[in-house]
Design an enzyme around this catalytic site. Structure first.
Site, short mmCIF file in Angstrom:
data_model
loop_
_atom_site.label_atom_id
_atom_site.label_comp_id
_atom_site.label_asym_id
_atom_site.label_seq_id
_atom_site.Cartn_x
_atom_site.Cartn_y
_atom_site.Cartn_z
N SER A 176 0.80 -1.22 0.00
CA SER A 176 0.00 0.00 0.00
C SER A 176 0.84 1.27 0.00
CB SER A 176 -0.96 -0.04 1.18
OG SER A 176 -1.86 1.03 1.11
N HIS A 177 0.70 2.07 1.06
CA HIS A 177 1.35 3.37 1.11
C HIS A 177 2.80 3.29 1.59
CE1 HIS A 177 -0.52 2.12 4.76
NE2 HIS A 177 0.32 2.86 5.44
N ASP A 184 -2.71 6.30 -3.39
CA ASP A 184 -1.54 5.66 -2.77
C ASP A 184 -0.96 4.54 -3.63
OD1 ASP A 184 -3.56 3.80 -2.39
OD2 ASP A 184 -2.75 3.11 -0.47
N ASP A 187 -1.27 1.30 -3.86
CA ASP A 187 -2.14 0.29 -4.47
C ASP A 187 -3.49 0.84 -4.91
OD1 ASP A 187 -2.83 0.61 -1.77
OD2 ASP A 187 -3.69 -1.39 -1.66
N ASP A 196 -6.00 2.40 -3.33
CA ASP A 196 -7.24 2.37 -2.57
C ASP A 196 -7.46 3.62 -1.72
OD1 ASP A 196 -5.30 1.71 -0.75
OD2 ASP A 196 -6.21 -0.17 -0.10
N ARG A 197 -6.43 4.46 -1.57
CA ARG A 197 -6.61 5.67 -0.77
C ARG A 197 -6.81 6.89 -1.66
NH1 ARG A 197 -2.77 5.57 4.53
NH2 ARG A 197 -3.22 3.41 5.08
N THR A 240 -10.54 -0.48 12.87
CA THR A 240 -9.72 -0.05 11.74
C THR A 240 -9.43 -1.21 10.79
OG1 THR A 240 -8.71 1.74 12.98
CG2 THR A 240 -7.42 0.83 11.18
N SER A 288 -7.98 7.41 7.47
CA SER A 288 -6.67 7.24 6.83
C SER A 288 -6.76 7.38 5.31
CB SER A 288 -6.10 5.88 7.21
OG SER A 288 -7.04 4.87 6.90
N LYS A 298 -11.57 -0.15 -0.22
CA LYS A 298 -11.66 1.29 -0.41
C LYS A 298 -11.14 1.60 -1.80
CE LYS A 298 -7.49 2.12 2.38
NZ LYS A 298 -7.26 0.91 3.19
#
Ligand code: VG1
Ligand code: CO
Length: 544
Positions: A113-114, A278, A280, A282-283, A345, A366, A377
């Site tokens: 991810s991030h 981000d 991947d 999703d953000r 979370t 987040s 997300k």
């Protein structure tokens, strides 16, 4: 096809965190490390003989190699078809969609991810189930148990697969389908949002925009959707080419890490809209000319205005937020007369509520928001949601936010992260907080009186499963909250997250700087947890 059984010994550190297993690349490169984990995933599943498995990742360093290994293990274990994004690429939300669309048995997503990427940085792997969402806790618990007792894994003796050619290949009994990673996802977005309206607003320059893909997976998705389909000028997407090390950056869409975007949006003559995603995909971070929208506010604003969007025009069934996310969306739910759920979370906790039709929208502080269109997300979805809102309401981002605060009041919010804290110190901080909880209720600190002080535990309303120890919360009579949790996605030491929130009904005070407005709560948080005192740090590593 020859299938070999290879004997192995367990690694003891393969417990999945908030979002799968995340470690340094060098850890994944140890002999049998990845193999053990992948075989443990399959050992925790049953009934997948001949079924299809979706495979893809965010393109970070080690992605291609890991995919070749996983193909061999999945084949040896008896999957009938592997659906893989071209080049081994799939954003997390696109993978979720592809699992659902193809009614696949599940999917393996390769991403940290991030977290930064590269030979000395992070890699990650997670398993998603047939609804397209992250595997629930009871699966990850079983997976961990299996990973501690594994003695062998299966490996098919096949040549490496050409990941770059779209189309079907037959390898003995196995079908391998390489798909364009963007096509299906772009179609899904076209079915949710009003693309004709967006095209008009973009071609007439009513909406000007900048999207920072941070050299991560959303580059190809954003270029296709924003530039090719919606007609935004070339160059609208910056840092659009995915790189194995994200160009040395930290692909986390916040003001600290998406610096180029932030300086554009706060600079001279900013565009109407700015956003970033981000590693991947999703953000999301949402910005307007000279404004930044907190993720918690963004969720609340989406919920309040969902009827502007074609796919949600008939209304939304309910909403959910993770526990540390601000209570802004709760106020919207109350007004709409729909349920609002508070979950731990991590996106996996939204899955049952979405599957059961109890919620339509959900989000986390987040920089994550999403809906029932997939079970992850979805960064670009949030971007398109906001673009559609601006187009439909004919208002700037700033005006949409101010209107929202005037109607509902403002939940002033921020998060302080202390990263790479010594594990023993972090555990002692949490133990010490835990000890204080029973004595805090009813205590007053200036105008703040503690209403409750506890450790969050969640009972899933659909399957009654219970998740304990999901963060320490201190709630005050005036609605303010301080929350402490240890991150489950870091790879170095521990990360202490402190979430701070205060409600402000008075519109004349909505313009305040969050750090200033929250100054007393920040002080109180230190008094409770002593992170500065115990670590010698003077300030958080990141403030969002
Ligand atoms: C963080 C966020 C959490 C998010 C998770 C995965 O977890 O706080 O809200 O769901 O990352 O996001 P933690 O345990 O470090 O606080 V991502 O974009 O990795 O899929
Ligand atoms: Co992510």
């Amino acid at each position: 096809m020859q299938i070999n059984s290879i004997s192995t010994t367990p690694y003891t550190d393969q417990k999945p965190g908030t979002s799968g297993l995340r470690k340094k690349v060098t850890v994944f490169q140890q002999a049998n490390y990845l193999e053990n984990f992948v075989q443990s995933i399959f050992n925790s599943l049953s009934g997948f003989q001949g079924a299809s498995l979706v495979l893809g990742g965010d393109g970070r360093y080690f992605n291609r190699q890991a995919i070749q290994t996983i193909i061999k293990i999945a084949t040896a274990n008896g999957f009938g078809e592997l659906i893989i994004g071209q080049g081994g690429l799939l954003s997390t939300p696109a993978a979720s969609h592809i699992i659902r669309k193809n009614k696949a048995f599940g999917g393996i997503i390769l991403s940290a991810s991030h977290n930064p990427g590269g030979p000395d940085e992070d890699f990650g792997i997670k398993y998603n189930v047939s609804n397209g969402g992250p595997a629930p806790e009871k699966f990850t618990d079983a997976l961990y148990e299996n990973s501690t007792t594994i003695t062998e894994y299966k490996l098919a003796e096949i040549a490496d697969i050409d990941l770059d050619k779209v189309g079907q290949q037959q390898v003995a009994e196995l079908k391998i389908t390489i798909i364009d990673p963007v096509d299906d996802y772009a179609n899904l977005m076209a079915n949710i949002f009003d693309f004709d309206l967006l095209k008009n607003c973009i071609s007439s320059k009513y909406i000007t925009l900048c999207f920072d893909a941070m050299h991560a997976i959303t580059g190809p998705y954003a270029i296709r959707i924003l530039e090719d389909i919606l007609g935004a000028p070339k160059g609208t997407v910056i840092n659009g080419i995915p790189l194995e090390d994200f160009g040395g950056g930290h692909p986390d869409p916040n003001l600290a890490h998406a610096k180029e975007l932030a300086s554009t949006m706060f600079g001279d003559a900013p565009p109407v809209f700015g956003a970033a995603s981000d590693g991947d995909g999703d953000r999301n971070m949402i910005m307007g000319a000279n404004v930044f929208v907190t993720p918690s506010d963004s969720l609340a604003i989406m919920a309040a205005n969902a009827s502007c969007i074609p796919a949600y025009a008939k209304g939304i069934a309910g909403v959910a937020r993770s526990m540390p996310t601000s209570q802004a969306v709760d106020r919207v739910a109350k007004k709409l007369g729909i349920p609002c759920f508070e979950t731990p979370t991590g996106w996996k906790y939204f899955g049952n509520l979405l599957d059961d039709g109890q919620i339509t929208l959900c989000g986390e502080e987040s920089f994550g928001s999403g809906s029932n269109h997939v079970r992850e997300k979805d960064g670009l979805w949030a971007v398109l949601f906001w673009l559609n809102l601006i187009a439909k309401k004919r208002q700037s981002v700033e005006d949409i936010v101010i209107d929202h605060w005037q109607t509902y009041g403002r939940d002033i919010y921020c998060r302080h992260d202390y990263e790479a804290v010594d594990m023993d110190i972090a555990n002692a901080i949490v133990d010490n907080l835990r000890k204080q909880l029973p004595s805090l209720a009813g205590k007053s600190f200036a105008e703040y009186t503690v209403k409750y002080a506890d450790e969050f535990s969640y009972t899933d309303p659909v399957d009654d499963s219970v998740s304990n120890n999901q963060g320490i919360r201190i709630g005050f009579e005036n609605g303010s909250r301080i929350i402490f949790r240890l991150s489950g996605t870091g790879t170095v030491g521990a990360t202490l997250r402190i979430y701070l929130e205060k409600y402000e009904a008075d519109a004349s005070k909505h313009n305040q700087d969050a750090q200033e407005a929250l100054a007393y709560l920040i002080e109180l948080a230190e008094q409770f947890c002593e992170v500065k005192k115990r670590t010698g740090r003077v300030e958080p590593t990141v403030i969002t």
